[in-house]
Scaffold this active site. Sequence first.
Site, mmCIF file in Angstrom:
data_model
loop_
_atom_site.group_PDB
_atom_site.id
_atom_site.type_symbol
_atom_site.label_atom_id
_atom_site.label_comp_id
_atom_site.label_asym_id
_atom_site.label_seq_id
_atom_site.Cartn_x
_atom_site.Cartn_y
_atom_site.Cartn_z
ATOM 1 N N ASP A 41 0.913 -1.301 0.065
ATOM 2 C CA ASP A 41 -0.064 0.032 -0.143
ATOM 3 C C ASP A 41 0.990 1.220 0.066
ATOM 4 O O ASP A 41 1.984 1.290 0.428
ATOM 5 C CB ASP A 41 -0.806 0.052 1.188
ATOM 6 C CG ASP A 41 -2.005 0.870 1.254
ATOM 7 O OD1 ASP A 41 -2.403 1.398 -0.129
ATOM 8 O OD2 ASP A 41 -2.912 1.018 2.156
ATOM 9 N N GLU A 83 2.926 4.761 -4.179
ATOM 10 C CA GLU A 83 3.041 5.785 -5.240
ATOM 11 C C GLU A 83 4.451 6.196 -5.412
ATOM 12 O O GLU A 83 5.077 6.449 -6.689
ATOM 13 C CB GLU A 83 2.206 6.950 -5.431
ATOM 14 C CG GLU A 83 0.515 6.482 -5.451
ATOM 15 C CD GLU A 83 -0.106 5.828 -4.277
ATOM 16 O OE1 GLU A 83 -0.841 4.874 -4.412
ATOM 17 O OE2 GLU A 83 0.662 5.982 -2.976
ATOM 18 N N ASP A 119 -8.704 4.282 -3.036
ATOM 19 C CA ASP A 119 -9.668 4.757 -1.913
ATOM 20 C C ASP A 119 -10.857 5.207 -2.678
ATOM 21 O O ASP A 119 -10.945 6.631 -2.371
ATOM 22 C CB ASP A 119 -9.113 5.459 -0.942
ATOM 23 C CG ASP A 119 -7.971 4.978 -0.151
ATOM 24 O OD1 ASP A 119 -7.928 3.562 -0.227
ATOM 25 O OD2 ASP A 119 -7.016 5.431 0.305
#
Length: 830
Positions: A428, A431, A496
């Site tokens: 998670d 990026e 999300d």
Amino acid sequence: MKEVSTAKPKRLLKKFGLATLLPTLLPTFLAAAMQPAFAESSQGTNPETGRSYQSHQLRDDKLVIETSDSQVTLTPLNSGALEVHYQREGMKQLPSFARAQLEADVQAQLRVSQDTLRYALGDLTAVIHKSPFAIEYLRNGKNLLAEEHGFFANETMRGFRFALQEQEKLIGGGQRVLGMDRRGHRLPLYNKAHYGYSTESNQMYFGLPAVMSSNKYILLFDNSATGTMDLGASEQDVMQFEAVAGRSAYIVVAGNTYPKLIENYVDVTGRQPMPPRWALGNFASRFGYRTEDQVRETVKAFREEDFPLDALVLDLYWFGPDIKGHMGNLAWDTNAFPKPVEMMAELKEQGINTILVTEPFVLSTAERWDNAVASNALAKNLAGKPKQFDFYFGNTGLIDVFSEDGRDWFWNIYKDLKDQGVAGWWGDLGEPEVHPSDTVHAIGMADEIHNAYGHRWAQMLYDNEKADSPEARPFIMMRAGFPGSQRFGMIPWTGDVARGWGGLQPQVELSLQMGLLGFGYTHSDLGGFADGESFDREPYIRWLQYGAFQPVYRPHAQGHIAPEPVFHDRETRDITRDFIKLRYRLLPYNYTLAFENSQTGMPLMRPLFFEDESNLALMDYKEAYLWGNDFLVAPVMDESDQVTVELPGGTWFDYWNDNQYAGDIARVDVSLKTIPVLVRAGAFIPTVGDMKNTREYSSKELRLDYYAHDSVDRSAGYVYEDDGVTANAFGKGLYEKLMFAGERTESGIEFRFDREGKGYSGAPQKRSIELVLHNWRQEPSSISAGGDIFKLVSAEKSLSNNTAWFNKRSKTLHVKFNWTEKHQALTVTL
């Protein structure tokens, strides 16, 4: 590689005053023209770029061209793909992240004339114009793509410019909510979280510097730096890529059809390995399970409510009691999880796999901070010290996955957890979610490699998993990456997303866009992640119904509303249970889609324009999609009791009631219990019985639903099977393909059943087949197979081997037999 000069030797010799020497020099000149390192010089300056052709050479399998301001290297990657790399002295270049490191076997041919170099690979030809200098690309002799200005670079920017054709549509750019055709948009290339997005987003978690054109080419900019793709936004007929640094290379891929184009593309960027079969099952996931007791209670609820379950995902509470302050611990919070090894073993005993979330951030308050610093695992600041910065979770450093020390430190944590019983990884915030520009990595600054961070993280996991367990298939779910990340088994999700209708509506677009560029397992947090002011039950149900025909089935959410359907009201449980069980019954079909993806790159979710490549308007359609070859699915996106579905041609059957649709559109009535699911006429749909999880999977009893229609004279299908766990089982021959075909005759239908492959551990020695013919309007006069005549029975409950039952009300014919031979035939006579 073969080079042929088409320049006229006599004319060239006369130009240089050597005509009198022609008889002596001509043989030498022609011999030199065929040498593999032959170089020709000329001058031709592009008045706009100032770039002039000077010479060229063939070096091994590459064409290297010297110009006045750069060296241009053309590397053939397959018969339909070519890398073009512009290099200028003093300009830093990074390695290719997009390309798989595979040997290319391409018989390229170079033809040289006074004005051009023609570099032909087979399906793709590059025409290099000397004056003005520019490269254009042809497929089958017709213009495909052309540099407009080509390569440009200055102190702060580098990139490329290409000409766009008038009617051309462009799909690509990765995760965006903009509509299927991205032409006319200027797309930031900087992977960035967009919390709570819904019906519009120009910048999200997983960008891709690549486009697929309606002209059947893919253009990939192999540059990981912060940048932009301008798809005719600033200048209507120009596609411009620009970046602050990075590799100044692009890859052109061509194909005569969209499936072939995708196959050529993944041949270059890498094929997705098959996941373990359990990855296609049902996941229990939330933000997050806080204790061992809660885990056990959740699993118990799935069992008591008769929901299949294959995996349980633990979010960040497994290593800390609070959201903030613990990231980077990456060790069990023993207060909440006192016996994690026993817990995971207990889950495994029930056929449930444990997946852990991990992040690449190590907080300065984390228990591992000092060790990470001492191990040289963290990215640096400009003074050479570990870079520290603040973000939502606390003061942190970032693991440098581009350094060997960083990768080794990170993997040692994973290896310890794997040895404890963890079955899969969830990466998670990769990026990375916060990535200051002055962060120094082993191969460059943050802005140079930002978009490849998740890619390199996935590669670290995949390479180490394969070294540690070469016979196993890793499970690696990541939120961000780069073109080619699929070859590391990366399974992306769409971040999300907001709950409600607005969050559901863009999900087909997002998965289709990613799937067309290699990421066939892109999926969503079913039901939506981001908590809103209120919970709406209907879009939740609709989302979970759609999920049955999505690559990964994983409800996931934060807040006070449970994402797991087992904790909802009875009607919601009953509806969602039916769809989850259907997904399990369809495992033979779905697992075959995974196999096809591993071989050709074909996504599991496919756009309807694949069916009618001449219909450019269909490229914009994102309300429905093909699930594999034979299902057409249209998720219900709003409160409605009827859904209008565009059809790509042919005849389609309603999966729930066998209603038939043809023409341009179908108006499908729905209740809360159904969504439009159509089946192609002539299709074979394989299913098996219900199961608790994929560990119980077996095709010993296999049902084949055949959708008979007068418009389809011949059709075929197959099921791919292996043990569900062995890496590269197909390459090792450890598989079976169950192939079936039907051909209509004047007197009925002839079916053929064939098998190939060495088989696999646990494969059935024989299979009981129930062949169900839909749209069958009369009782057959006879059914025979291998000399055996089948008996017609009066009720379904009387079905046994070599019997058949005609259901007049539903217009279906049920035929039951044993499939024991490698090749069998069955004839149904009217």
